[in-house]
Scaffold this active site. Structure first.
Site, PDB file in Angstrom:
ATOM      1  N   ARG A   1      11.409 -10.166   5.874  1.00 58.18           N
ATOM      2  CA  ARG A   1      11.412  -8.444   5.439  1.00 58.18           C
ATOM      3  C   ARG A   1      12.840  -7.984   6.556  1.00 58.18           C
ATOM      4  O   ARG A   1      13.112  -8.080   7.973  1.00 58.18           O
ATOM      5  CB  ARG A   1      10.898  -7.793   5.953  1.00 58.18           C
ATOM      6  CG  ARG A   1      11.164  -6.023   5.554  1.00 58.18           C
ATOM      7  CD  ARG A   1      10.291  -5.245   4.958  1.00 58.18           C
ATOM      8  NE  ARG A   1       8.650  -4.767   6.360  1.00 58.18           N
ATOM      9  CZ  ARG A   1       7.045  -4.394   6.121  1.00 58.18           C
ATOM     10  NH1 ARG A   1       7.219  -3.501   4.823  1.00 58.18           N
ATOM     11  NH2 ARG A   1       7.001  -4.250   7.356  1.00 58.18           N
TER      12      ARG A   1
ATOM     13  N   LYS B   1       1.025  -1.192   0.271  1.00 56.81           N
ATOM     14  CA  LYS B   1      -0.509   0.007  -0.157  1.00 56.81           C
ATOM     15  C   LYS B   1       1.212   1.647  -0.477  1.00 56.81           C
ATOM     16  O   LYS B   1       0.285   2.326  -0.694  1.00 56.81           O
ATOM     17  CB  LYS B   1      -1.030   0.376   0.971  1.00 56.81           C
ATOM     18  CG  LYS B   1      -1.668   0.959   0.942  1.00 56.81           C
ATOM     19  CD  LYS B   1      -2.808   0.671   2.490  1.00 56.81           C
ATOM     20  CE  LYS B   1      -2.669   0.133   3.787  1.00 56.81           C
ATOM     21  NZ  LYS B   1      -2.486   1.419   4.519  1.00 56.81           N
TER      22      LYS B   1
ATOM     23  N   ARG C   1     -11.491   3.939   8.606  1.00 54.04           N
ATOM     24  CA  ARG C   1     -11.475   3.232   8.392  1.00 54.04           C
ATOM     25  C   ARG C   1     -12.568   1.667   9.775  1.00 54.04           C
ATOM     26  O   ARG C   1     -12.496   0.648  10.211  1.00 54.04           O
ATOM     27  CB  ARG C   1     -10.341   2.658  10.424  1.00 54.04           C
ATOM     28  CG  ARG C   1      -8.316   3.412  10.253  1.00 54.04           C
ATOM     29  CD  ARG C   1      -8.128   2.067  10.678  1.00 54.04           C
ATOM     30  NE  ARG C   1      -6.710   1.825  11.152  1.00 54.04           N
ATOM     31  CZ  ARG C   1      -5.817   2.892  11.416  1.00 54.04           C
ATOM     32  NH1 ARG C   1      -5.737   3.271  10.230  1.00 54.04           N
ATOM     33  NH2 ARG C   1      -5.078   2.514  12.163  1.00 54.04           N
TER      34      ARG C   1
ATOM     35  N   ARG D   1      -1.061  -8.077  13.855  1.00 60.07           N
ATOM     36  CA  ARG D   1      -1.720  -7.454  12.799  1.00 60.07           C
ATOM     37  C   ARG D   1      -2.473  -7.384  11.615  1.00 60.07           C
ATOM     38  O   ARG D   1      -3.493  -6.936  11.000  1.00 60.07           O
ATOM     39  CB  ARG D   1      -0.335  -6.417  12.381  1.00 60.07           C
ATOM     40  CG  ARG D   1       0.654  -6.277  13.067  1.00 60.07           C
ATOM     41  CD  ARG D   1       2.031  -5.923  12.467  1.00 60.07           C
ATOM     42  NE  ARG D   1       2.231  -4.978  11.472  1.00 60.07           N
ATOM     43  CZ  ARG D   1       3.303  -5.252  11.236  1.00 60.07           C
ATOM     44  NH1 ARG D   1       4.369  -5.000  10.297  1.00 60.07           N
ATOM     45  NH2 ARG D   1       3.425  -4.298   9.745  1.00 60.07           N
TER      46      ARG D   1
ATOM     47  N   ARG E   1      12.728  -5.404  11.747  1.00 55.39           N
ATOM     48  CA  ARG E   1      11.482  -4.298  12.996  1.00 55.39           C
ATOM     49  C   ARG E   1      11.223  -5.545  14.189  1.00 55.39           C
ATOM     50  O   ARG E   1      10.317  -6.739  13.336  1.00 55.39           O
ATOM     51  CB  ARG E   1      10.272  -4.458  11.291  1.00 55.39           C
ATOM     52  CG  ARG E   1      10.820  -2.799  11.284  1.00 55.39           C
ATOM     53  CD  ARG E   1      10.006  -2.242  10.369  1.00 55.39           C
ATOM     54  NE  ARG E   1       8.740  -2.022  10.073  1.00 55.39           N
ATOM     55  CZ  ARG E   1       7.711  -1.901   9.908  1.00 55.39           C
ATOM     56  NH1 ARG E   1       7.989  -0.970   8.383  1.00 55.39           N
ATOM     57  NH2 ARG E   1       6.427  -2.073   9.937  1.00 55.39           N
TER      58      ARG E   1
HETATM   59  P1  AMP Z   1      -1.731   4.028  11.686  1.00 54.29           P
HETATM   60  O1  AMP Z   1      -0.466   5.018  11.544  1.00 54.29           O
HETATM   61  O2  AMP Z   1      -2.846   4.033  10.616  1.00 54.29           O
HETATM   62  O3  AMP Z   1      -1.401   2.687  11.715  1.00 54.29           O
HETATM   63  O4  AMP Z   1      -2.758   4.803  12.762  1.00 54.29           O
HETATM   64  C1  AMP Z   1      -2.541   4.705  14.257  1.00 54.29           C
HETATM   65  C2  AMP Z   1      -3.109   4.723  15.160  1.00 54.29           C
HETATM   66  O5  AMP Z   1      -3.431   6.093  15.000  1.00 54.29           O
HETATM   67  C3  AMP Z   1      -3.840   3.590  15.195  1.00 54.29           C
HETATM   68  O6  AMP Z   1      -3.551   2.679  15.948  1.00 54.29           O
HETATM   69  C4  AMP Z   1      -5.414   4.669  16.139  1.00 54.29           C
HETATM   70  O7  AMP Z   1      -5.767   4.596  16.960  1.00 54.29           O
HETATM   71  C5  AMP Z   1      -5.604   5.180  15.494  1.00 54.29           C
HETATM   72  N1  AMP Z   1      -5.860   5.788  13.537  1.00 54.29           N
HETATM   73  C6  AMP Z   1      -5.545   6.462  12.689  1.00 54.29           C
HETATM   74  N2  AMP Z   1      -6.396   6.596  11.837  1.00 54.29           N
HETATM   75  C7  AMP Z   1      -7.534   6.008  12.239  1.00 54.29           C
HETATM   76  C8  AMP Z   1      -9.149   6.097  12.222  1.00 54.29           C
HETATM   77  N3  AMP Z   1      -9.529   6.388  10.321  1.00 54.29           N
HETATM   78  N4  AMP Z   1      -9.982   6.070  12.767  1.00 54.29           N
HETATM   79  C9  AMP Z   1      -9.591   5.997  14.117  1.00 54.29           C
HETATM   80  N5  AMP Z   1      -8.288   5.760  14.583  1.00 54.29           N
HETATM   81  C10 AMP Z   1      -7.120   5.674  13.965  1.00 54.29           C
END
Ligand code: AMP
Length: 244
Positions: A148, A22, A97, A192, A181
């Site tokens: 990786r 992605k 999300r 995950r 990582r």
């Molecule tokens: P990410 O970097 O996309 O993995 O996001 C890190 C954290 O930010 C996630 O684990 C959530 O706690 C929060 N987060 C990011 N995007 C969203 C979303 N669309 N809705 C709710 N929480 C979000």
């Protein structure tokens, strides 16, 4: 020859599990159409760093790995999408999300088109997001992630299965021992991938029911995946595509 004006692409949502490619594809889309990539995770982390009210509300939830509330995230996204650099389109990364966020986004975008109707000739159809899901076979995903290896000195990324270094576990470029990582370890990978499935399924189903979900085979070589995505995006923004 005069430069052609850049076309309006509209909102693009990329869905894909960790390791599906992605990030790579988002960068290519952003460069091709000159549109920004908007990551809700990055925006939230920036708010936490700056100690804003939103940051204070989100901090603990993020540390637990839970989702920040739909209201907070949607307000933050609304503010970001009103910035002028989003006028021709953007890639949303990490949003929506939940199905509620997806429904909110449709409503927000429809009202935005209505607000802009005087100065903007894009049709509302173009301003509903196209959703591209990059699908990779589960076993291949696991191999991609467990294989990786990263060089902590120069950041180069290898894969012991598909792109190994010349000497085992050592960077070709600067000879530093490669590292795995923290979140690419086998136990964490399972978690995950399961979290992704749980969170994304309702969002994918929401868009599928609306005929806006395009699935792309992410097992193909990276250039072929990009070409398919570009084709889908352009067909959708011209109004000639049906979802698959
Ligand atoms: P990410 O970097 O996309 O993995 O996001 C890190 C954290 O930010 C996630 O684990 C959530 O706690 C929060 N987060 C990011 N995007 C969203 C979303 N669309 N809705 C709710 N929480 C979000």
């Amino acid at each position: 020859m005069a430069d052609e004006p850049l076309r309006s692409i509209g909102p693009i949502i990329l869905l894909g599990s960790p390791g599906a490619g992605k990030g790579t594809q988002a960068k290519r889309i952003s460069a091709r159409y000159e549109i920004p990539q908007i990551s809700t995770g990055d925006l939230l982390r920036d708010n936490v760093r700056r100690g804003t009210l939103l940051g204070l509300q989100a901090k603990n939830v993020m540390e637990r790995g839970d989702l920040v509330s739909d209201d907070l995230v949607c307000d933050m996204v609304a503010q970001r999408l009103r910035q002028p650099d989003c006028a021709r389109g953007y890639i949303l990364d990490g949003f929506p999300r939940t199905a509620a966020q997806a429904a909110w986004l449709d409503k927000f975008l429809s009202s935005k088109v209505f607000d802009n109707s005087k100065g903007d000739n894009s049709s509302p159809g173009n301003w509903l997001p196209i959703v591209v899901r990059i699908e990779v076979d589960y076993n291949k995903l696991s191999l991609r992630l467990t294989g990786r290896r990263t060089c902590p000195t120069c950041g180069r990324i290898y894969n012991i299965h598909s792109r190994p270094p010349r000497v085992d576990e050592v960077c070709d470029f600067d000879g530093t021992p490669l590292i795995i990582r923290e979140d690419d370890r086998d136990e964490v990978i399972k978690e995950r991938l399961a979290t992704y499935e749980r969170q994304t399924r309702p969002v994918a189903e929401y868009y599928k029911a609306k005929g806006r979900l395009f699935s792309v085979n992410g097992d193909l070589p990276v250039d072929e995946v990009s070409e398919t995505i570009f084709h889908d995006i352009e067909a959708y923004s011209d109004g000639t595509a049906g979802s698959r």
